[in-house]
Design a protein around this motif. Structure first.
Motif, PDB file in Angstrom:
ATOM      1  N   SER A 110       0.828  -1.199   0.000  1.00  0.00           N
ATOM      2  CA  SER A 110       0.000   0.000   0.000  1.00  0.00           C
ATOM      3  C   SER A 110       0.864   1.252   0.000  1.00  0.00           C
ATOM      4  CB  SER A 110      -0.889   0.023   1.239  1.00  0.00           C
ATOM      5  OG  SER A 110      -1.659  -1.142   1.298  1.00  0.00           O
ATOM      6  N   VAL A 111       0.453   2.237  -0.714  1.00  0.00           N
ATOM      7  CA  VAL A 111       1.182   3.504  -0.768  1.00  0.00           C
ATOM      8  C   VAL A 111       1.219   4.103   0.643  1.00  0.00           C
ATOM      9  CG1 VAL A 111       1.197   5.844  -1.715  1.00  0.00           C
ATOM     10  CG2 VAL A 111       0.523   3.906  -3.139  1.00  0.00           C
ATOM     11  N   GLY A 112       2.388   4.547   1.060  1.00  0.00           N
ATOM     12  CA  GLY A 112       2.559   5.157   2.367  1.00  0.00           C
ATOM     13  C   GLY A 112       2.959   4.169   3.447  1.00  0.00           C
ATOM     14  N   ALA A 113       2.958   2.904   3.132  1.00  0.00           N
ATOM     15  CA  ALA A 113       3.351   1.903   4.119  1.00  0.00           C
ATOM     16  C   ALA A 113       4.868   1.742   4.129  1.00  0.00           C
ATOM     17  CB  ALA A 113       2.692   0.565   3.798  1.00  0.00           C
ATOM     18  N   GLU A 114       5.380   1.100   5.165  1.00  0.00           N
ATOM     19  CA  GLU A 114       6.811   0.809   5.219  1.00  0.00           C
ATOM     20  C   GLU A 114       7.153  -0.295   4.223  1.00  0.00           C
ATOM     21  OE1 GLU A 114       8.038  -0.088   9.170  1.00  0.00           O
ATOM     22  OE2 GLU A 114       6.977   1.612  10.022  1.00  0.00           O
ATOM     23  N   ALA A 115       8.436  -0.414   3.899  1.00  0.00           N
ATOM     24  CA  ALA A 115       8.872  -1.445   2.960  1.00  0.00           C
ATOM     25  C   ALA A 115       8.639  -2.836   3.547  1.00  0.00           C
ATOM     26  CB  ALA A 115      10.348  -1.262   2.635  1.00  0.00           C
TER      27      ALA A 115
ATOM     28  N   LEU B 190       9.555  -4.867  -1.159  1.00  0.00           N
ATOM     29  CA  LEU B 190       8.536  -4.057  -1.816  1.00  0.00           C
ATOM     30  C   LEU B 190       8.456  -2.719  -1.088  1.00  0.00           C
ATOM     31  CD1 LEU B 190       5.654  -6.650  -2.223  1.00  0.00           C
ATOM     32  CD2 LEU B 190       6.888  -5.527  -4.058  1.00  0.00           C
ATOM     33  N   ALA B 191       8.868  -1.681  -1.747  1.00  0.00           N
ATOM     34  CA  ALA B 191       8.720  -0.338  -1.175  1.00  0.00           C
ATOM     35  C   ALA B 191       7.263   0.083  -1.344  1.00  0.00           C
ATOM     36  CB  ALA B 191       9.652   0.632  -1.889  1.00  0.00           C
ATOM     37  N   ALA B 192       6.901   1.156  -0.671  1.00  0.00           N
ATOM     38  CA  ALA B 192       5.532   1.658  -0.779  1.00  0.00           C
ATOM     39  C   ALA B 192       5.184   1.895  -2.249  1.00  0.00           C
ATOM     40  CB  ALA B 192       5.400   2.946   0.007  1.00  0.00           C
ATOM     41  N   GLY B 193       4.053   1.354  -2.668  1.00  0.00           N
ATOM     42  CA  GLY B 193       3.599   1.505  -4.041  1.00  0.00           C
ATOM     43  C   GLY B 193       4.138   0.462  -5.005  1.00  0.00           C
TER      44      GLY B 193
END
Length: 135
Positions: free
Chosen positions: A62-67, A94-97
Motif C-alpha cells: 500500500s502507498v505510504g506503508a513501510e517497505a 517491496l517499497a511503498a507503491g
C-alpha cells in the motif's frame, strides 16, 4: 538406432547456457529458454508437454506503508506428505507503491505426449484482509 540418448525418468543435468538443473530429456531449458537439442525428433518431444498446474498472484504494498520483505519458498511433497524438495526461489523487498507478480507453473512430460488433467487442489491459506481469509 537413434542418435538421441534415452534417459531415465527424472534424471537431471545442467543447462549448458544458464547452469540451471533441468531434466535430461529437456529439449529446451525452462529457465533460459535456449534450445538444447536440434535432432529431428526434438520438435515432437517439445510438444509432449502439458501444464496441469498454473498459479499466479500479485502482491502490492500500500502507498505510504513501510517497505516489506518477502521470500518465495517452493516445497514439493510426495503422496504421503513427506517433503521431497524445499528451495528458496527468490527474495526481495517491496517499497511503498511497489508491486510484484508471482507465477508458478508445473510442466509435465509423458512418454506418449498425453495431456495430464488438473491436479486435486486444496487450499492451504488465503490472504487475510481481502474477504477470503479466516475470520
Amino acid at each position: 538406432m537413434s542418435p538421441v540418448r534415452e534417459s531415465v525418468a527424472g534424471s537431471t543435468r545442467s543447462c549448458p547456457h544458464c547452469r540451471a538443473t533441468i531434466l535430461e530429456s529437456a529439449v529446451r531449458c525452462p529457465k533460459c529458454q535456449h534450445h538444447l537439442r536440434f535432432d529431428s525428433g526434438a520438435a515432437a518431444r517439445a510438444l509432449r508437454t502439458s501444464t496441469p498446474l498454473k498459479v499466479e498472484g500479485v502482491l502490492r504494498n500500500s502507498v505510504g506503508a513501510e517497505a516489506w520483505e518477502y521470500s518465495v519458498l517452493l516445497t514439493i511433497r510426495n503422496e504421503r506428505g513427506e517433503e521431497v524438495a524445499r528451495q528458496v526461489m527468490g527474495v526481495g523487498a517491496l517499497a511503498a507503491g511497489d508491486e510484484r507478480t508471482f507465477s508458478l507453473s508445473v510442466e509435465v512430460y509423458t512418454p506418449e505426449g498425453r495431456a495430464v488433467g488438473a491436479p486435486e487442489g486444496r487450499a492451504i491459506g488465503a490472504p487475510e484482509g481481502r474477504g477470503g481469509g479466516p475470520a
